[in-house]
Design a protein around this motif. Structure first.
Motif, mmCIF file in Angstrom:
data_model
loop_
_atom_site.group_PDB
_atom_site.id
_atom_site.type_symbol
_atom_site.label_atom_id
_atom_site.label_comp_id
_atom_site.label_asym_id
_atom_site.label_seq_id
_atom_site.Cartn_x
_atom_site.Cartn_y
_atom_site.Cartn_z
ATOM 1 N N ASN A 29 0.647 -1.268 -0.054
ATOM 2 C CA ASN A 29 0.057 0.138 -0.234
ATOM 3 C C ASN A 29 0.684 1.373 -0.160
ATOM 4 N N SER A 30 2.276 1.359 0.827
ATOM 5 C CA SER A 30 2.932 2.304 0.761
ATOM 6 C C SER A 30 3.807 2.091 -0.141
ATOM 7 N N VAL A 31 3.597 3.219 -1.060
ATOM 8 C CA VAL A 31 4.829 3.085 -2.445
ATOM 9 C C VAL A 31 5.936 3.925 -1.798
ATOM 10 N N ILE A 32 5.916 4.934 -0.718
ATOM 11 C CA ILE A 32 7.608 4.996 -0.366
ATOM 12 C C ILE A 32 7.863 3.719 0.067
ATOM 13 N N ARG A 33 7.683 2.555 0.070
ATOM 14 C CA ARG A 33 8.252 1.636 0.824
ATOM 15 C C ARG A 33 9.023 0.551 0.009
ATOM 16 N N LEU A 34 7.948 0.712 -1.313
ATOM 17 C CA LEU A 34 8.661 -0.317 -2.725
ATOM 18 C C LEU A 34 9.362 1.185 -3.512
ATOM 19 N N ALA A 35 9.581 1.806 -3.054
ATOM 20 C CA ALA A 35 10.662 3.077 -4.082
ATOM 21 C C ALA A 35 12.073 2.241 -2.873
ATOM 22 N N SER A 36 11.822 2.549 -1.514
ATOM 23 C CA SER A 36 12.623 2.714 -0.901
ATOM 24 C C SER A 36 13.257 0.455 -0.969
ATOM 25 N N LEU A 37 12.547 -0.016 -0.396
ATOM 26 C CA LEU A 37 13.560 -1.113 -1.900
ATOM 27 C C LEU A 37 14.278 -1.288 -2.534
ATOM 28 N N VAL A 38 14.236 -0.946 -3.404
ATOM 29 C CA VAL A 38 14.852 -0.688 -5.002
ATOM 30 C C VAL A 38 16.734 0.447 -4.951
ATOM 31 N N SER A 39 16.026 1.783 -3.589
ATOM 32 C CA SER A 39 16.595 2.557 -3.594
ATOM 33 C C SER A 39 18.760 2.662 -3.637
ATOM 34 N N ASN A 40 18.870 1.638 -2.684
ATOM 35 C CA ASN A 40 19.941 1.430 -2.833
ATOM 36 C C ASN A 40 20.828 0.416 -3.669
ATOM 37 N N LEU A 41 20.232 -0.045 -4.909
ATOM 38 C CA LEU A 41 20.103 -0.471 -6.370
ATOM 39 C C LEU A 41 20.456 0.398 -7.013
ATOM 40 N N PHE A 42 19.870 1.273 -7.199
ATOM 41 C CA PHE A 42 19.465 2.506 -7.811
ATOM 42 C C PHE A 42 21.145 3.355 -8.017
ATOM 43 N N LEU A 43 21.411 4.101 -6.597
ATOM 44 C CA LEU A 43 22.836 4.331 -6.500
ATOM 45 C C LEU A 43 23.757 3.821 -6.629
ATOM 46 N N GLU A 44 24.152 3.230 -6.172
ATOM 47 C CA GLU A 44 25.016 1.562 -6.441
ATOM 48 C C GLU A 44 24.955 0.777 -7.557
ATOM 49 N N TYR A 45 24.555 1.180 -8.476
ATOM 50 C CA TYR A 45 24.338 0.460 -9.932
ATOM 51 C C TYR A 45 24.277 1.052 -11.360
ATOM 52 N N GLY A 46 23.698 2.324 -10.860
ATOM 53 C CA GLY A 46 22.488 2.923 -11.892
ATOM 54 C C GLY A 46 21.179 2.172 -12.447
ATOM 55 N N ASN A 47 20.281 2.413 -13.619
ATOM 56 C CA ASN A 47 19.560 1.937 -13.925
ATOM 57 C C ASN A 47 19.825 0.255 -14.553
ATOM 58 N N PRO A 48 18.994 -0.052 -14.458
ATOM 59 C CA PRO A 48 18.646 -2.102 -14.510
ATOM 60 C C PRO A 48 19.602 -2.503 -16.004
ATOM 61 N N ARG A 49 20.279 -2.806 -15.795
ATOM 62 C CA ARG A 49 20.312 -3.688 -17.434
ATOM 63 C C ARG A 49 19.719 -4.051 -18.087
ATOM 64 N N SER A 50 19.874 -3.216 -19.739
ATOM 65 C CA SER A 50 18.222 -3.766 -20.750
ATOM 66 C C SER A 50 18.414 -5.140 -20.942
ATOM 67 N N PRO A 51 17.175 -5.920 -21.145
ATOM 68 C CA PRO A 51 15.809 -5.048 -21.313
ATOM 69 C C PRO A 51 14.833 -5.204 -19.969
ATOM 70 N N TRP A 52 15.390 -5.601 -19.319
ATOM 71 C CA TRP A 52 15.202 -5.075 -17.636
ATOM 72 C C TRP A 52 14.633 -3.984 -16.978
ATOM 73 N N ARG A 53 13.700 -3.825 -16.517
ATOM 74 C CA ARG A 53 12.998 -2.307 -16.578
ATOM 75 C C ARG A 53 12.201 -3.278 -14.176
ATOM 76 N N LEU A 54 12.697 -2.232 -13.601
ATOM 77 C CA LEU A 54 11.307 -1.686 -13.005
ATOM 78 C C LEU A 54 9.689 -0.867 -12.953
ATOM 79 N N ARG A 55 9.018 -0.797 -12.437
ATOM 80 C CA ARG A 55 7.880 -0.539 -13.063
ATOM 81 C C ARG A 55 7.619 0.333 -11.665
ATOM 82 N N LEU A 56 6.898 1.421 -11.009
ATOM 83 C CA LEU A 56 5.724 1.191 -10.101
ATOM 84 C C LEU A 56 4.382 1.821 -10.429
ATOM 85 N N ASN A 57 3.582 0.817 -10.280
ATOM 86 C CA ASN A 57 2.542 0.609 -10.781
ATOM 87 C C ASN A 57 1.412 1.623 -9.653
ATOM 88 N N PHE A 58 -0.211 2.336 -10.099
ATOM 89 C CA PHE A 58 -0.709 2.116 -9.361
ATOM 90 C C PHE A 58 -2.155 1.351 -9.300
#
Length: 147
Positions: A29-58
């Protein structure tokens, strides 16, 4: 409130997508918690390798967007103004919604997968746990260098 959640399901999901196929879904229910789950990965490695994507969906309106490295500031738990505006445009109450622990699912089988490895002593000693898919193992495989 709990009855509404049962009827409509969690407000948000984090979709792990390969090409155009959703392989894993994390519900919360908390998008803050979802987005925080992957924050360190984005900060350390950048974007996912193509063709992978992470999508936040309401989930209520099936609207969302792909997460990108620029959505995170180099401080833990801080989101860029761009990310905050995108969330607010989709869900004006995004910052006020609390949630329990996220639930990760295999999108094909709908079976729950653990978020992390070694959730119990049995997992630690079981030879089967070495091949077990967890959200953590999936995410670590889509970020960083090709191996």
């Amino acid at each position: 409130m709990h009855m509404i959640i049962r009827w409509f399901g969690p407000r948000w999901s984090l979709q792990v997508i390969h090409g155009n196929e959703v392989l894993y879904i994390v519900k919360q229910n908390s998008v803050i918690r979802l987005a925080s789950l992957v924050s360190n990965l984005f900060l350390e490695y950048g974007n996912p390798r193509s063709p992978w994507r992470l999508r936040l969906n309401f989930n209520r309106s099936n609207s969302g967007f792909d997460l990108q490295q620029h959505h995170y500031i180099n401080e833990e738990w801080n989101f860029s103004e761009d990310l905050k505006q995108m969330l607010k445009s989709i869900d004006s109450n995004y910052g006020q919604i609390r949630g329990a622990d996220p639930v990760a699912l295999d999108a094909k089988t709908k079976k729950q997968i653990p978020l992390f490895s070694y959730r119990s002593a049995e997992d630690f000693i079981s030879p089967r746990s070495a091949n077990r898919v967890t959200l953590s193992s999936v995410l670590s495989g889509i970020f960083g260098d090709d191996e």
